[in-house]
Design a protein around this motif. Structure first.
Motif, PDB file in Angstrom:
ATOM      1  N   LEU A  57     -33.437  15.370 -22.828  1.00  0.00           N
ATOM      2  CA  LEU A  57     -32.662  14.702 -21.787  1.00  0.00           C
ATOM      3  C   LEU A  57     -31.217  14.437 -22.204  1.00  0.00           C
ATOM      4  N   VAL A  58     -30.972  14.199 -23.489  1.00  0.00           N
ATOM      5  CA  VAL A  58     -29.616  13.900 -23.942  1.00  0.00           C
ATOM      6  C   VAL A  58     -28.699  15.100 -23.718  1.00  0.00           C
ATOM      7  N   VAL A  59     -29.144  16.269 -24.142  1.00  0.00           N
ATOM      8  CA  VAL A  59     -28.348  17.482 -23.958  1.00  0.00           C
ATOM      9  C   VAL A  59     -28.233  17.815 -22.473  1.00  0.00           C
ATOM     10  N   LEU A  60     -29.322  17.603 -21.741  1.00  0.00           N
ATOM     11  CA  LEU A  60     -29.317  17.872 -20.298  1.00  0.00           C
ATOM     12  C   LEU A  60     -28.273  17.015 -19.584  1.00  0.00           C
ATOM     13  N   VAL A  61     -28.267  15.726 -19.866  1.00  0.00           N
ATOM     14  CA  VAL A  61     -27.316  14.816 -19.225  1.00  0.00           C
ATOM     15  C   VAL A  61     -25.887  15.148 -19.646  1.00  0.00           C
ATOM     16  N   THR A  62     -25.706  15.495 -20.931  1.00  0.00           N
ATOM     17  CA  THR A  62     -24.367  15.865 -21.415  1.00  0.00           C
ATOM     18  C   THR A  62     -23.840  17.087 -20.677  1.00  0.00           C
ATOM     19  N   ALA A  63     -24.699  18.095 -20.473  1.00  0.00           N
ATOM     20  CA  ALA A  63     -24.290  19.310 -19.774  1.00  0.00           C
ATOM     21  C   ALA A  63     -23.934  19.015 -18.325  1.00  0.00           C
ATOM     22  N   VAL A  64     -24.749  18.187 -17.666  1.00  0.00           N
ATOM     23  CA  VAL A  64     -24.463  17.813 -16.280  1.00  0.00           C
ATOM     24  C   VAL A  64     -23.131  17.068 -16.196  1.00  0.00           C
ATOM     25  N   LEU A  65     -22.905  16.155 -17.139  1.00  0.00           N
ATOM     26  CA  LEU A  65     -21.659  15.385 -17.154  1.00  0.00           C
ATOM     27  C   LEU A  65     -20.459  16.294 -17.385  1.00  0.00           C
ATOM     28  N   ALA A  66     -20.606  17.285 -18.273  1.00  0.00           N
ATOM     29  CA  ALA A  66     -19.507  18.208 -18.552  1.00  0.00           C
ATOM     30  C   ALA A  66     -19.128  19.005 -17.305  1.00  0.00           C
ATOM     31  N   ILE A  67     -20.126  19.515 -16.596  1.00  0.00           N
ATOM     32  CA  ILE A  67     -19.864  20.284 -15.377  1.00  0.00           C
ATOM     33  C   ILE A  67     -19.252  19.391 -14.301  1.00  0.00           C
ATOM     34  N   ALA A  68     -19.786  18.176 -14.156  1.00  0.00           N
ATOM     35  CA  ALA A  68     -19.244  17.248 -13.168  1.00  0.00           C
ATOM     36  C   ALA A  68     -17.796  16.891 -13.482  1.00  0.00           C
ATOM     37  N   SER A  69     -17.492  16.722 -14.753  1.00  0.00           N
ATOM     38  CA  SER A  69     -16.129  16.381 -15.161  1.00  0.00           C
ATOM     39  C   SER A  69     -15.170  17.536 -14.906  1.00  0.00           C
ATOM     40  N   ARG A 119     -18.296   9.740 -27.927  1.00  0.00           N
ATOM     41  CA  ARG A 119     -18.044  11.177 -28.073  1.00  0.00           C
ATOM     42  C   ARG A 119     -18.351  11.919 -26.775  1.00  0.00           C
ATOM     43  N   ILE A 120     -19.411  11.529 -26.102  1.00  0.00           N
ATOM     44  CA  ILE A 120     -19.748  12.168 -24.818  1.00  0.00           C
ATOM     45  C   ILE A 120     -18.652  11.889 -23.787  1.00  0.00           C
ATOM     46  N   PHE A 121     -18.119  10.669 -23.806  1.00  0.00           N
ATOM     47  CA  PHE A 121     -17.016  10.342 -22.898  1.00  0.00           C
ATOM     48  C   PHE A 121     -15.797  11.198 -23.211  1.00  0.00           C
ATOM     49  N   ALA A 122     -15.481  11.371 -24.503  1.00  0.00           N
ATOM     50  CA  ALA A 122     -14.339  12.203 -24.892  1.00  0.00           C
ATOM     51  C   ALA A 122     -14.549  13.649 -24.463  1.00  0.00           C
ATOM     52  N   LEU A 123     -15.801  14.130 -24.568  1.00  0.00           N
ATOM     53  CA  LEU A 123     -16.119  15.484 -24.125  1.00  0.00           C
ATOM     54  C   LEU A 123     -15.888  15.620 -22.623  1.00  0.00           C
ATOM     55  N   ALA A 124     -16.359  14.646 -21.859  1.00  0.00           N
ATOM     56  CA  ALA A 124     -16.171  14.678 -20.407  1.00  0.00           C
ATOM     57  C   ALA A 124     -14.691  14.634 -20.048  1.00  0.00           C
ATOM     58  N   TRP A 125     -13.935  13.848 -20.779  1.00  0.00           N
ATOM     59  CA  TRP A 125     -12.484  13.738 -20.539  1.00  0.00           C
ATOM     60  C   TRP A 125     -11.805  15.087 -20.736  1.00  0.00           C
ATOM     61  N   LEU A 126     -12.127  15.771 -21.830  1.00  0.00           N
ATOM     62  CA  LEU A 126     -11.498  17.058 -22.107  1.00  0.00           C
ATOM     63  C   LEU A 126     -11.964  18.118 -21.116  1.00  0.00           C
ATOM     64  N   CYS A 127     -13.221  18.075 -20.701  1.00  0.00           N
ATOM     65  CA  CYS A 127     -13.702  19.002 -19.671  1.00  0.00           C
ATOM     66  C   CYS A 127     -12.929  18.803 -18.370  1.00  0.00           C
ATOM     67  N   GLY A 128     -12.644  17.557 -18.038  1.00  0.00           N
ATOM     68  CA  GLY A 128     -11.864  17.271 -16.846  1.00  0.00           C
ATOM     69  C   GLY A 128     -10.467  17.855 -16.934  1.00  0.00           C
ATOM     70  N   ILE A 129      -9.848  17.758 -18.106  1.00  0.00           N
ATOM     71  CA  ILE A 129      -8.508  18.332 -18.306  1.00  0.00           C
ATOM     72  C   ILE A 129      -8.551  19.844 -18.128  1.00  0.00           C
ATOM     73  N   MET A 130      -9.578  20.474 -18.685  1.00  0.00           N
ATOM     74  CA  MET A 130      -9.694  21.930 -18.560  1.00  0.00           C
ATOM     75  C   MET A 130      -9.889  22.337 -17.109  1.00  0.00           C
ATOM     76  N   GLY A 131     -10.684  21.562 -16.359  1.00  0.00           N
ATOM     77  CA  GLY A 131     -10.857  21.845 -14.943  1.00  0.00           C
ATOM     78  C   GLY A 131      -9.560  21.704 -14.177  1.00  0.00           C
TER      79      GLY A 131
END
Length: 236
Positions: A57-69, A119-131
């Motif tokens: 579930l941890v990796v699953l939620v991280t992946a969903v958050l990355a795509i959403a970001s 770290r997950i928040f930082a990942l989501a932040w950078l994914c948002g910048i890339m989007g």
């Protein structure tokens, strides 16, 4: 010239080279910092499927958050472009680049996050910048260029190479490669790889502060246009 509202193919490609460099550096530096690539939405979609099956579930939620970001970042870019098109005439492409530069500068502070949630928040932040960046160059170029989508660029290189081979084997067919398009694609992929080297080296030397020169580049591209005063409209 690169971010002005009056566009030409040359300006689009010139700006795309800068943004491909920043995208490659952000992606590679982000991997060293967070152990995740931040522009590979295909990979995250695969992670969702794989980890849904195995129950991680941890990796699953991280992946969903990355795509959403990433999606949210693209949406924010579209909002900024359309808002500035109506209210800041001639500056609708500079504004999202300035916001991206500011967000990248903030990402440099992500080294302060020591928890897994941070770290997950930082990942989501950078994914948002890339989007945001991918959507910005897509809007600027009329969907001809996507700087974080290296898979598409390499596919197009393969297509043009195939056209070249076919044209050489059967010259009577009239099939020819688009040499200008092929040249630009090769330069974009090269800029992305060079950016990756810069980003990886920057993180090893500077840590999370590797994002500051990238932020400075985006701000240097955008702020002159944003700060330039425009003449008010005068009736005749």
């Amino acid at each position: 010239m690169l971010v002005g509202h009056r566009r030409s193919q040359g300006r689009d490609y010139g700006l795309a080279l800068f943004l491909a460099l920043v995208a490659g550096a952000s992606n590679a530096g982000g991997f060293f910092a967070l152990a995740q690539y931040t522009s590979h939405m295909t990979g995250y979609l695969s992670q969702i499927a794989d980890n849904l099956v195995v129950g991680n579930l941890v990796v699953l939620v991280t992946a969903v958050l990355a795509i959403a970001s990433f999606t949210t970042g693209a949406a924010i870019s579209a909002v900024l472009v359309n808002w500035a098109r109506e209210r800041r005439k001639g500056k609708h492409f500079a504004l999202p680049l300035a916001v991206q530069g500011t967000c990248l500068a903030c990402f440099a502070l992500a080294g302060a996050f020591t928890t897994e949630a941070g770290r997950i928040f930082a990942l989501a932040w950078l994914c948002g910048i890339m989007g945001m960046q991918n959507a910005t160059i897509t809007k600027i170029s009329g969907a001809r260029i996507r700087t974080t989508h290296a898979t598409g660029m390499i596919t197009d290189i393969g297509i043009e190479a195939g056209r070249a081979i076919y044209g050489r084997l059967w010259p009577e067919s009239g099939v020819k490669e688009d040499r200008e398009k092929l040249r630009i694609l090769v330069f974009l992929v090269g800029a992305y790889v060079l950016g990756g080297v810069v980003g990886a080296t920057g993180y090893l030397v500077m840590g999370f502060y590797f994002a500051l020169p990238l932020a400075a580049l985006l701000l240097a591209l955008s702020l002159p246009s944003l700060l330039r005063r425009t003449r008010p409209y005068q009736r005749r």
